[in-house]
Scaffold this motif. Structure first.
Motif, mmCIF file in Angstrom:
data_model
loop_
_atom_site.group_PDB
_atom_site.id
_atom_site.type_symbol
_atom_site.label_atom_id
_atom_site.label_comp_id
_atom_site.label_asym_id
_atom_site.label_seq_id
_atom_site.Cartn_x
_atom_site.Cartn_y
_atom_site.Cartn_z
ATOM 1 N N VAL A 1 -6.587 -55.570 6.551
ATOM 2 C CA VAL A 1 -7.971 -55.687 6.055
ATOM 3 C C VAL A 1 -8.002 -55.874 4.539
ATOM 4 C CG1 VAL A 1 -9.150 -54.554 7.968
ATOM 5 C CG2 VAL A 1 -8.195 -53.158 6.110
ATOM 6 N N SER A 2 -9.165 -56.248 4.028
ATOM 7 C CA SER A 2 -9.300 -56.611 2.614
ATOM 8 C C SER A 2 -9.002 -55.422 1.704
ATOM 9 C CB SER A 2 -10.716 -57.109 2.342
ATOM 10 O OG SER A 2 -11.616 -56.017 2.281
ATOM 11 N N CYS A 3 -8.889 -55.720 0.429
ATOM 12 C CA CYS A 3 -8.499 -54.686 -0.545
ATOM 13 C C CYS A 3 -9.488 -53.522 -0.576
ATOM 14 C CB CYS A 3 -8.363 -55.299 -1.928
ATOM 15 S SG CYS A 3 -9.767 -56.286 -2.420
ATOM 16 N N ASN A 4 -10.783 -53.811 -0.582
ATOM 17 C CA ASN A 4 -11.774 -52.734 -0.603
ATOM 18 C C ASN A 4 -11.768 -51.960 0.700
ATOM 19 O OD1 ASN A 4 -13.108 -52.807 -3.187
ATOM 20 N ND2 ASN A 4 -13.796 -54.852 -2.628
ATOM 21 N N THR A 5 -11.645 -52.668 1.814
ATOM 22 C CA THR A 5 -11.630 -51.987 3.112
ATOM 23 C C THR A 5 -10.397 -51.083 3.210
ATOM 24 O OG1 THR A 5 -12.679 -53.984 3.975
ATOM 25 C CG2 THR A 5 -11.910 -52.380 5.586
ATOM 26 N N THR A 6 -9.269 -51.561 2.691
ATOM 27 C CA THR A 6 -8.051 -50.742 2.672
ATOM 28 C C THR A 6 -8.303 -49.456 1.886
ATOM 29 O OG1 THR A 6 -6.589 -52.644 2.904
ATOM 30 C CG2 THR A 6 -5.643 -50.704 1.835
ATOM 31 N N VAL B 118 -18.739 -52.010 -6.706
ATOM 32 C CA VAL B 118 -18.862 -52.953 -7.829
ATOM 33 C C VAL B 118 -17.593 -53.793 -7.778
ATOM 34 C CG1 VAL B 118 -19.177 -53.211 -10.307
ATOM 35 C CG2 VAL B 118 -20.153 -51.229 -9.130
ATOM 36 N N ARG B 119 -17.753 -55.062 -7.390
ATOM 37 C CA ARG B 119 -16.571 -55.910 -7.161
ATOM 38 C C ARG B 119 -16.187 -56.661 -8.430
ATOM 39 N NH1 ARG B 119 -16.463 -60.032 -4.016
ATOM 40 N NH2 ARG B 119 -14.462 -59.593 -3.083
ATOM 41 N N ARG B 120 -14.880 -56.733 -8.686
ATOM 42 C CA ARG B 120 -14.431 -57.624 -9.766
ATOM 43 C C ARG B 120 -14.757 -59.055 -9.340
ATOM 44 N NH1 ARG B 120 -12.608 -60.729 -6.774
ATOM 45 N NH2 ARG B 120 -10.475 -61.094 -6.095
ATOM 46 N N ALA B 121 -15.184 -59.895 -10.285
ATOM 47 C CA ALA B 121 -15.613 -61.238 -9.888
ATOM 48 C C ALA B 121 -14.437 -62.137 -9.517
ATOM 49 C CB ALA B 121 -16.423 -61.875 -11.003
ATOM 50 N N GLY B 122 -13.381 -62.113 -10.326
ATOM 51 C CA GLY B 122 -12.217 -62.958 -10.057
ATOM 52 C C GLY B 122 -10.953 -62.227 -10.494
ATOM 53 N N SER C 213 -22.722 -55.179 3.202
ATOM 54 C CA SER C 213 -21.617 -56.083 2.851
ATOM 55 C C SER C 213 -20.594 -56.000 3.990
ATOM 56 C CB SER C 213 -20.982 -55.640 1.528
ATOM 57 O OG SER C 213 -20.394 -54.361 1.679
ATOM 58 N N HIS C 214 -19.572 -56.838 3.966
ATOM 59 C CA HIS C 214 -18.636 -56.872 5.113
ATOM 60 C C HIS C 214 -17.782 -55.612 5.213
ATOM 61 C CE1 HIS C 214 -14.598 -57.485 3.317
ATOM 62 N NE2 HIS C 214 -15.206 -58.154 2.356
ATOM 63 N N HIS C 215 -17.767 -54.791 4.140
ATOM 64 C CA HIS C 215 -16.788 -53.703 4.082
ATOM 65 C C HIS C 215 -17.010 -52.604 5.122
ATOM 66 C CE1 HIS C 215 -17.265 -55.682 0.130
ATOM 67 N NE2 HIS C 215 -15.941 -55.715 0.196
ATOM 68 N N GLY C 216 -18.290 -52.170 5.266
ATOM 69 C CA GLY C 216 -18.580 -51.114 6.249
ATOM 70 C C GLY C 216 -18.189 -51.556 7.660
ATOM 71 N N MET D 127 -10.358 -54.453 -11.676
ATOM 72 C CA MET D 127 -10.344 -53.687 -10.417
ATOM 73 C C MET D 127 -11.752 -53.674 -9.825
ATOM 74 S SD MET D 127 -8.238 -50.248 -11.627
ATOM 75 C CE MET D 127 -7.365 -49.788 -10.154
ATOM 76 N N HIS D 128 -11.843 -53.271 -8.550
ATOM 77 C CA HIS D 128 -13.131 -52.953 -7.935
ATOM 78 C C HIS D 128 -13.396 -51.455 -8.154
ATOM 79 C CE1 HIS D 128 -12.945 -56.760 -5.692
ATOM 80 N NE2 HIS D 128 -11.831 -56.392 -5.094
ATOM 81 N N LEU D 129 -14.675 -51.061 -8.116
ATOM 82 C CA LEU D 129 -15.017 -49.644 -8.251
ATOM 83 C C LEU D 129 -15.959 -49.235 -7.114
ATOM 84 C CD1 LEU D 129 -14.768 -47.165 -10.287
ATOM 85 C CD2 LEU D 129 -17.074 -47.794 -10.947
ATOM 86 N N HIS E 196 -7.195 -51.572 -7.149
ATOM 87 C CA HIS E 196 -6.562 -52.739 -7.779
ATOM 88 C C HIS E 196 -6.404 -53.827 -6.719
ATOM 89 C CE1 HIS E 196 -3.107 -54.926 -9.881
ATOM 90 N NE2 HIS E 196 -4.252 -55.253 -10.439
ATOM 91 N N GLN E 197 -7.323 -54.771 -6.785
ATOM 92 C CA GLN E 197 -7.451 -55.765 -5.704
ATOM 93 C C GLN E 197 -6.203 -56.610 -5.529
ATOM 94 O OE1 GLN E 197 -8.909 -56.090 -8.668
ATOM 95 N NE2 GLN E 197 -8.267 -58.107 -9.410
ATOM 96 N N GLU E 198 -5.447 -56.817 -6.600
ATOM 97 C CA GLU E 198 -4.286 -57.711 -6.499
ATOM 98 C C GLU E 198 -3.119 -57.051 -5.758
ATOM 99 O OE1 GLU E 198 -4.333 -58.301 -10.932
ATOM 100 O OE2 GLU E 198 -3.848 -60.339 -10.306
HETATM 101 O O1 LIG Z 1 -10.330 -58.537 -0.500
HETATM 102 C C1 LIG Z 1 -10.948 -58.612 -1.560
HETATM 103 O O2 LIG Z 1 -12.201 -58.150 -1.737
HETATM 104 P P1 LIG Z 1 -13.154 -57.553 -0.586
HETATM 105 O O3 LIG Z 1 -12.502 -56.291 -0.090
HETATM 106 O O4 LIG Z 1 -14.432 -57.248 -1.303
HETATM 107 O O5 LIG Z 1 -13.290 -58.601 0.477
HETATM 108 C C2 LIG Z 1 -10.334 -59.348 -2.693
HETATM 109 O O6 LIG Z 1 -10.675 -58.800 -3.915
HETATM 110 C C3 LIG Z 1 -10.671 -60.834 -2.596
HETATM 111 O O7 LIG Z 1 -11.969 -61.001 -2.957
HETATM 112 P P2 LIG Z 1 -12.585 -62.462 -3.274
HETATM 113 O O8 LIG Z 1 -13.058 -63.003 -1.965
HETATM 114 O O9 LIG Z 1 -13.706 -62.172 -4.232
HETATM 115 O O10 LIG Z 1 -11.477 -63.270 -3.919
#
Ligand SMILES: O=C(OP(=O)(O)O)[C@H](O)COP(=O)(O)O
Ligand SMILES: NC(=O)C1=CN([C@@H]2O[C@H](COP(=O)(O)OP(=O)(O)OC[C@H]3O[C@@H](n4cnc5c(N)ncnc54)[C@H](OP(=O)(O)O)[C@@H]3O)[C@@H](O)[C@H]2O)C=CC1
Length: 337
Positions: free
Chosen positions: A139-144, A167-171, A193-196, A220-222, A299-301
């Motif tokens: 799953v995505s970084c935030n979901t993880t 609060v998502r990092r933009a890029g 959002s898709h995370h929940g 990073m995301h917060l 740390h999304q990366e």
């Molecule tokens: O998995 C991510 O974010 P997400 O958990 O918000 O989907 C990554 O930060 C990728 O996000 P992006 O779709 O803005 O490149």
């Protein structure tokens, strides 16, 4: 025992980190990475000694750039036991037929929809479900990051409901195309959002809803979390619980921003300043009116990178016990130091 042969299809932000993490393990090896463009990332992959596979149509460009090509992406897939697909979101799903044809196992990333395969993965929460599986989505970084916090809380105290604002990092830092430069963007306007819903692909019984806002930052995301637990506990109990988890780092030392966490990563000498753990701000953990609140930075990366290694171990039946796999991955990568 022979090492598991891993191919990394897509060598960008996530792929280059997954390749390096796999190369550090003693039970798996990188047999190749794929690139479509002969850019600086391809140059570094060559310097690191990875065999580079490219689409047939890219061979000439790589030859012109003086970069040696080991074969086509299809040829790389044929040689692998498992492919980690790190191509951009929504491209990965188009490779599924290729993996099925080659009879090779595959892992997708969180940019793909949950429908890409039946199993979504988090090493702490549902390692067993991926055991021996052919296809898995990490799953995505935030979901993880959410799963890492919610799973132990649910095990110990029971989770009644989770409300999270992200609060998502933009890029990413190397991304020169993505905005916004000067705006806060509702991401998306329509809730949740898709995370929940994505957390529910791993823990279906969790009552969770999420909202996300994109902000002009790359670090990073917060997450701002509010969790109602079924059993009473103190803030210290939660801090102790988080401290005991293999992929949560309690952040103190006067740090109150994502920028300082990244600087901390640099000072720790971490590769690419990666913070693979969820970074929970220790002093933010509090109980108010019986509900738990805290901030965590993701740390999304890098946070999904060790999860990919554990997913390989589960799918390839290299280790049955998730905590043993997590410990092995962490030790090889230096996570928790
Ligand atoms: O998995 C991510 O974010 P997400 O958990 O918000 O989907 C990554 O930060 C990728 O996000 P992006 O779709 O803005 O490149
Ligand atoms: N970046 C992040 O913060 C996170 C991303 N993810 C997910 O991970 C996945 C990968 O994202 P990310 O690493 O950021 O993406 P990047 O854009 O950084 O990297 C993608 C890679 O795929 C290659 N590529 C592009 N098109 C194709 C194609 N058609 N076939 C094969 N390879 C291709 C690119 O090569 P070339 O440059 O040569 O074209 C590049 O190496 C996505 O699902 C994303 O949602 C998950 C967690 C965090």
């Amino acid at each position: 025992m022979a090492k598991v042969k891993v191919a990394v299809n897509g060598y960008g932000t996530i792929g280059k980190r997954v390749a390096d993490a796999v190369a550090l393990q003693d039970d798996m090896e990188v047999i190749g990475i794929s690139k479509t463009k002969p850019n600086f990332e391809a140059q570094v992959a060559a310097l690191k000694g990875y065999d580079i596979y490219v689409p047939e149509t890219s061979k000439e460009a790589f030859a012109k750039a003086g970069l040696k090509v080991a074969g086509t992406i299809e040829e790389m897939i044929e040689k692998a036991d498992i492919v980690v697909d790190c191509t951009p979101g929504k491209i990965g799903v188009t490779n599924k037929a290729l993996y099925e044809k080659a009879g090779v196992k595959a892992i997708w990333q969180g940019g793909e929809s949950k429908d890409v395969c039946p199993i979504s993965f988090n090493a702490e929460a549902n390692y067993d479900q991926a055991y021996g599986a052919d296809f898995v989505r990490v799953v995505s970084c935030n979901t993880t990051g959410l799963c890492r916090a919610i799973f132990p809380l649910d095990q110990k105290y029971g989770v009644e409901k989770v409300r999270v604002t992200i609060v998502r990092r933009a890029g990413d830092p190397g991304d020169i195309k993505t905005g916004p430069i000067d705006a806060l963007v509702l991401d998306p306007v329509k809730l949740p959002s898709h995370h929940g819903p994505d957390v529910k692909t791993i823990m279906p019984h969790i009552n969770i809803t999420s909202a996300a806002i994109k902000a002009p930052t790359t670090f990073m995301h917060l997450h701002v979390l509010n969790i109602k637990l079924k059993k009473d506990c103190t803030a210290d109990d939660v801090k102790k619980l988080f401290q005991s988890r293999p992929r949560i780092k309690l952040i103190d030392g006067g740090i109150s921003s994502t920028a300082e966490i990244i600087e901390f990563g640099r000072d720790l000498g971490r590769s690419r300043n990666d913070m693979w753990e969820s970074c929970v701000f220790k002093d933010s953990v509090s109980i108010d009116d019986g509900e738990l609140y805290f901030f965590q930075a993701i740390h999304q990366e890098s946070d999904v990178v060790p999860e990919n290694v554990d997913a390989i171990r589960s799918m390839m039946k290299l280790e049955m016990d998730n905590l043993k796999s997590i410990e092995k991955t962490n030790k090889a990568m230096g996570i928790g130091l």
